[in-house]
Structure formats: C-alpha cells, structure tokens
Design an enzyme around this catalytic site. Structure first.
Site, short mmCIF file in Angstrom:
data_model
loop_
_atom_site.label_atom_id
_atom_site.label_comp_id
_atom_site.label_asym_id
_atom_site.label_seq_id
_atom_site.Cartn_x
_atom_site.Cartn_y
_atom_site.Cartn_z
N ASP A 1 1.17 -0.86 -0.58
CA ASP A 1 0.28 0.09 0.03
C ASP A 1 0.76 0.84 0.17
OD1 ASP A 1 -1.63 1.23 0.65
OD2 ASP A 1 -3.03 1.19 2.08
N HIS B 1 -8.15 5.11 1.62
CA HIS B 1 -7.57 3.90 1.53
C HIS B 1 -8.45 2.99 0.99
CE1 HIS B 1 -4.69 4.26 5.26
NE2 HIS B 1 -5.92 5.38 5.29
N ASN C 1 15.90 -8.14 0.83
CA ASN C 1 14.76 -9.29 1.37
C ASN C 1 13.87 -7.66 1.34
OD1 ASN C 1 12.38 -10.73 1.51
ND2 ASN C 1 14.61 -12.16 1.43
N ASP D 1 -7.87 -7.05 0.14
CA ASP D 1 -7.86 -6.16 1.06
C ASP D 1 -8.77 -5.66 2.09
OD1 ASP D 1 -6.12 -3.65 1.62
OD2 ASP D 1 -7.76 -2.20 0.18
N TYR E 1 -0.39 -0.73 15.21
CA TYR E 1 -1.12 -0.44 14.35
C TYR E 1 -0.36 0.26 13.05
CZ TYR E 1 -5.11 -0.52 11.14
OH TYR E 1 -5.71 -1.42 10.15
N LYS F 1 -4.16 -3.49 8.14
CA LYS F 1 -3.96 -4.75 7.91
C LYS F 1 -3.00 -5.32 7.10
CE LYS F 1 -6.90 -6.83 11.48
NZ LYS F 1 -5.71 -7.25 12.38
N ARG G 1 -10.58 0.30 9.73
CA ARG G 1 -9.37 0.39 11.17
C ARG G 1 -8.81 -0.95 11.09
NH1 ARG G 1 -9.52 5.81 12.36
NH2 ARG G 1 -11.59 6.87 11.81
#
Ligand code: F6R
Ligand code: MG
Ligand code: MG
Length: 375
Positions: free
Chosen positions: A13, A20, A106, A133, A230, A233, A267
């Site tokens: 992303d 988003h 990497n 997603d 956070y 994800k 979220r």
C-alpha cells in the site's frame, strides 16, 4: 535441465485516492514503467500490475528464484517511486507500508507482502493468484483448507488417484515466528486446531504429498508485529497451481461461492464478510470495505504469463462472474447485519486482536481514572 520459473507476487500500500480505498492511475503508471524497463533489460520475463483495493500488486515471472535480491529491489524501488508520486499528489497514506527507509536485500519484514513460488513448468501450468484488501494473512486459511484438504469442496481428493495421497501444509505461527508442517488427511484435525486461530496461524505453503510438488504459497507477514503498532492489516496475497493432479481451477474458486468472515475491515478492527469481486470492483468503500478479494488466472508458459500476439498477458478476471453474485449478496447482507452492531463484539475484534490498534491510546487515557471496586 530446463530452467525453473519463479512467480513473484509482491504488494504494498503506497497511497490511495480518497482515503484507503483504491490505487489511482498515476501509481499504476509508475509500476508499469518500471516493470516494463526491467522486462526490456531481461531481469523479469513479463509481468502484470493490478490492484486489490489500496494495494498495488506486482505479479512478475522470471528465472531468478525466490527471495532474489534483484527482484525484491525492483519491487522495493518501484514502491518507493510510487510512494513519492503519491506524496507529490498528496494522496492518502503515501508510503503507508514502506516501514523501513533503505532496502536491505529482501522486502520480507520491510512492509510489502510477498508470495513466491519457484516451479518446474508442467506441460500446461494453470495458476490462479488471489489478492485481498482490508484483511490479513490468516484469512486464507479457510479457503486453502477447503481447496487442498476438504473432499466436500475438492472432488479430486476423492476422484483423482493423483490427489488421494493428500497434501502437506506449512503453518506459520506469526506470534512466535516458527513453523510446522502437517500432512492431510492424516493430521487434518491437528491442522484445523491451529489454522482456526486465524489471527495467529497462517498457512504459508502447500505441497502435494506424493511428490512434494509445490502448489500454493501465500504471504504471512504481520505488519503490526513488524512495526509493533497498528499500521494497517496485512492484505494478503497467494499463488495457487491448478489441474492435472491438483485442484481444478473451479475447485480453487469453489470456497468463494459463499462469503465468510475475516478480520480487518474498518481500522483493521472488525470482523467483516469477504467479498469476491472482479477488478473493476476492487475498491473498498462501505465502512472501508467490505474486505474484498480478486482472483486472476493465467497460464505459465516458458517462463512467462502466456501472452497474445501483441505480447499482452492473457489473464482471466475470475470473480468477474455472476457465479459469485450470491457470495457478494451474502457479503452485503452480513456486512449490514454486523454494522448494525456498531462497536460491540463480535462486530469488533476481540481485545487480544485490538492490542495493536489505536484503541490502546484511547484506553490508556482512562487508566488512572479506574478505582478499585469496593467489596
Ligand atoms: C484498514 C484501513 C482503513 C483505515 C481507516 C482510518 O486497513 O486502512 O480502514 O484504518 O480509514 O484511517 P486513518 O487513521 O488513516 O484516517
Ligand atoms: Mg491504505
Ligand atoms: Mg490495503
């Protein structure tokens, strides 16, 4: 010896249009330009750029093997340049998943998600790649189990003598960073005991037991565990091979005839139904979702995605099909049901999963105001 072919699917992303929800055209252009140049130089054989919601997906075929420094650097530099473009346009979340400043050989552990598979090409090698997603790696446990271990999904496990020997599953414990291999059908119950805990365990690779033929690889990174907080994800990707002694393409797709619940959505803090969609609906809108998944099918042919006479990869947008309309309807029905519950569990994730979200900052402020309860 014929050269082996490597399929690398690397995603990140790097910024989105209007929140988003989707990768905009200028970021695609950066990726197309860089990968085209890499193909002209002979680093990769050919490629496809696509998106899963706000994730830019680079599918590259080459002969350099898995975890190759040049391929990973190409992906990293491409994401970096796309993130710069996103910054210039003041797109939202520019460079979101690029967790480290400099490339160190990497991209694994640096933010981008990676699924890679080195194969000996079969006479004809159909492959399906999946990208989701607003969800995380463990979300693929359920469909992978159904594809490769569940005879009620995959008729070949019962009917095809080349499949009755079963499949081996590598499962990663994302918390303790260790892995185990379990063989089905013999260890099916133990496998389920692990992979039902989708927030912790994720299937990373699958082989056909009879000959160790690699047939699935998925990304298992946990951004929150890399960053310690956070950061979105992990929006997983996976590569699966089909047919001729492996699940048919239709058996790989069958688990998506119904929607099922995954962790992520708004979220990264909610359960939500996964919605199979074609590329044109690969954008997360309602409550930043619902979480979506696309599936692209192609043939691996002499180190490349098989192309038309103009060199354009032949790719099937497999969920762009009324056969998945019921799953989409179910997903929306269940999405609405969960959203009616607002911030009450089980609509919201359990407290263990919320540990890496920003709710901790909210709760921290209340800490001192708690007084012992008088007996
Ligand atoms: C989930 C996701 C979004 C954001 C949400 C809030 O993976 O990316 O649901 O968490 O839109 O975003 P911020 O905090 O950037 O306003
Ligand atoms: Mg984002
Ligand atoms: Mg995303």
């Amino acid at each position: 010896m014929p050269k082996k072919t490597t399929i690398s699917l690397i995603k990140c992303d790097v910024g989105s249009l209007a929140g988003h929800h989707v990768v905009p055209k200028p970021l695609f252009n950066v990726a197309e330009k860089n990968l085209k140049r890499a193909a002209e130089k002979g680093l990769i054989n050919n490629f496809l750029v696509f998106n899963a919601g706000d994730d830019l997906e680079l599918l590259m075929l080459h002969e350099k093997g898995e975890q190759n420094i040049e391929i990973h650097e190409l992906a990293w530099n491409t994401f970096r340049e796309a993130a710069d473009k996103a910054l210039e346009l003041k797109l939202y979340g520019a460079g979101q998943d690029l967790l480290k400043n400099a490339f160190v050989g990497n991209v694994c552990g640096m933010g981008p998600g990676v699924a890679e598979m080195e194969i000996d090409e079969r006479a004809s090698d159909p492959v399906v790649v999946f990208a989701a997603d607003k969800t995380s790696a463990g979300s693929f446990n359920y469909p992978l189990f159904r594809m490769f271990a569940d005879p009620m999904n995959t008729a070949g496990l019962v009917i095809d003598p080349n499949m009755t020997g079963g499949f081996k599953f590598e499962v990663v414990d994302t918390v303790e960073n260790k892995s185990i291999i379990l063989k089905c059908p013999e260890e099916m119950y133990e496998l389920l005991a692990l992979i039902g805990t989708v927030g912790r365990y994720a299937i990373s690779r699958i082989w056909r037991a009879a000959d160790n033929l690699i047939c699935a690889a998925s990304s298992v990174s946990k951004l929150s565990l890399i960053a310690g907080k956070y950061v979105g994800k992990d929006d997983p990707v996976m590569i699966t091979r089909a047919q001729h002694g492996l699940p048919a393409v239709g058996e790989l797709l069958a688990p998506f005839m119904h929607s099922y619940f995954v962790q992520g959505w708004m979220r990264g803090s909610h359960w939500g139904p996964l919605m199979p969609v074609g590329l044109k609906a690969s954008k997360c809108t309602a409550f930043d979702g619902p979480p979506r998944i696309v599936a692209l099918g192609f043939q691996v042919s002499n180190g490349k995605i098989a192309c038309d006479s103009d060199g354009v990869p032949l790719v099937a947008d497999l969920f762009d099909d009324p056969a998945f309309a019921l799953a989409r309807r179910e997903a929306m029905h269940n999405a609405c049901m969960l959203r009616r519950m607002g911030e009450f569990e089980p609509a919201r994730l359990g407290s263990e999963e919320m540990e890496y979200t920003t709710i901790q900052q909210v709760l921290a402020k209340l800490g001192e105001r708690f007084k012992p309860v008088k007996e």
